[in-house]
Design a protein around this motif. Sequence first.
Motif, short mmCIF file in Angstrom:
data_model
loop_
_atom_site.label_atom_id
_atom_site.label_comp_id
_atom_site.label_asym_id
_atom_site.label_seq_id
_atom_site.Cartn_x
_atom_site.Cartn_y
_atom_site.Cartn_z
N GLN A 42 58.74 30.96 -19.30
CA GLN A 42 58.51 32.35 -18.90
C GLN A 42 59.76 33.22 -19.06
OE1 GLN A 42 57.18 32.65 -14.85
NE2 GLN A 42 56.21 34.61 -15.19
N GLY A 43 60.91 32.69 -18.69
CA GLY A 43 62.15 33.46 -18.80
C GLY A 43 62.50 33.79 -20.23
N ILE A 44 62.33 32.83 -21.13
CA ILE A 44 62.61 33.07 -22.54
C ILE A 44 61.65 34.11 -23.10
CG2 ILE A 44 62.60 32.03 -24.85
CD1 ILE A 44 63.53 29.41 -23.51
N VAL A 45 60.39 33.98 -22.76
CA VAL A 45 59.38 34.95 -23.22
C VAL A 45 59.72 36.35 -22.73
CG1 VAL A 45 56.96 35.64 -22.96
CG2 VAL A 45 57.53 33.27 -23.52
N MET A 103 60.12 44.72 -38.77
CA MET A 103 59.92 43.33 -39.17
C MET A 103 60.51 42.36 -38.14
SD MET A 103 58.01 43.46 -41.71
CE MET A 103 58.00 41.76 -42.18
N VAL A 104 61.64 42.72 -37.57
CA VAL A 104 62.25 41.88 -36.53
C VAL A 104 61.34 41.85 -35.31
CG1 VAL A 104 64.24 41.59 -35.00
CG2 VAL A 104 64.58 42.26 -37.38
N GLN A 125 55.75 36.99 -32.98
CA GLN A 125 55.28 35.66 -33.37
C GLN A 125 55.96 34.58 -32.53
OE1 GLN A 125 56.38 35.75 -37.50
NE2 GLN A 125 54.34 36.40 -38.18
N ALA A 126 57.27 34.73 -32.34
CA ALA A 126 58.01 33.75 -31.55
C ALA A 126 57.53 33.73 -30.10
CB ALA A 126 59.51 34.05 -31.62
N ARG A 181 63.31 26.07 -32.94
CA ARG A 181 63.16 26.40 -34.37
C ARG A 181 61.93 25.75 -34.98
NH1 ARG A 181 67.96 27.49 -37.92
NH2 ARG A 181 66.22 28.02 -39.25
N ASP A 182 61.38 24.73 -34.35
CA ASP A 182 60.16 24.10 -34.86
C ASP A 182 58.93 24.97 -34.63
OD1 ASP A 182 61.60 21.87 -35.66
OD2 ASP A 182 61.23 20.78 -33.80
N LEU A 183 59.06 25.97 -33.78
CA LEU A 183 57.92 26.82 -33.43
C LEU A 183 57.79 27.98 -34.40
CD1 LEU A 183 58.46 26.91 -29.58
CD2 LEU A 183 56.90 25.45 -30.87
N ASN A 184 56.55 28.43 -34.60
CA ASN A 184 56.26 29.54 -35.50
C ASN A 184 56.99 30.80 -35.06
OD1 ASN A 184 54.94 30.99 -37.58
ND2 ASN A 184 53.40 31.70 -36.12
N GLY A 185 57.66 31.44 -36.00
CA GLY A 185 58.34 32.71 -35.72
C GLY A 185 59.76 32.57 -35.24
#
Length: 100
Positions: free
Chosen positions: A4-7, A21-22, A28-29, A47-51
Amino acid sequence: MANQGIVRHLNDLKKRVPDRMVRKRLSQAVESISKYPLPIESGAKARDLNGVGEWIATRIDEYLRSELHTGAAPSATSLIKAHAVLSQTVEPLSQRSAWG
């Protein structure tokens, strides 16, 4: 939600980034990270996750470092690693001489 904190951090960042674009990559991330069931402990693992590319992974690392300095609760993995390091470097009390 495990991350949640990262999001929240990436959503805040998305509001401040002028490049469309960023912002799209950040969206996406955020979507990938919000669906990921385990706590993300580093940008490299994300980094394995989409975006999530190098730039977003670096922002995640910066956020995680800042959380460590604000007194946020450490993850279970970091506690286990810290215990392993300490148990190798600190002599148990039962083995110490009473006269030091």
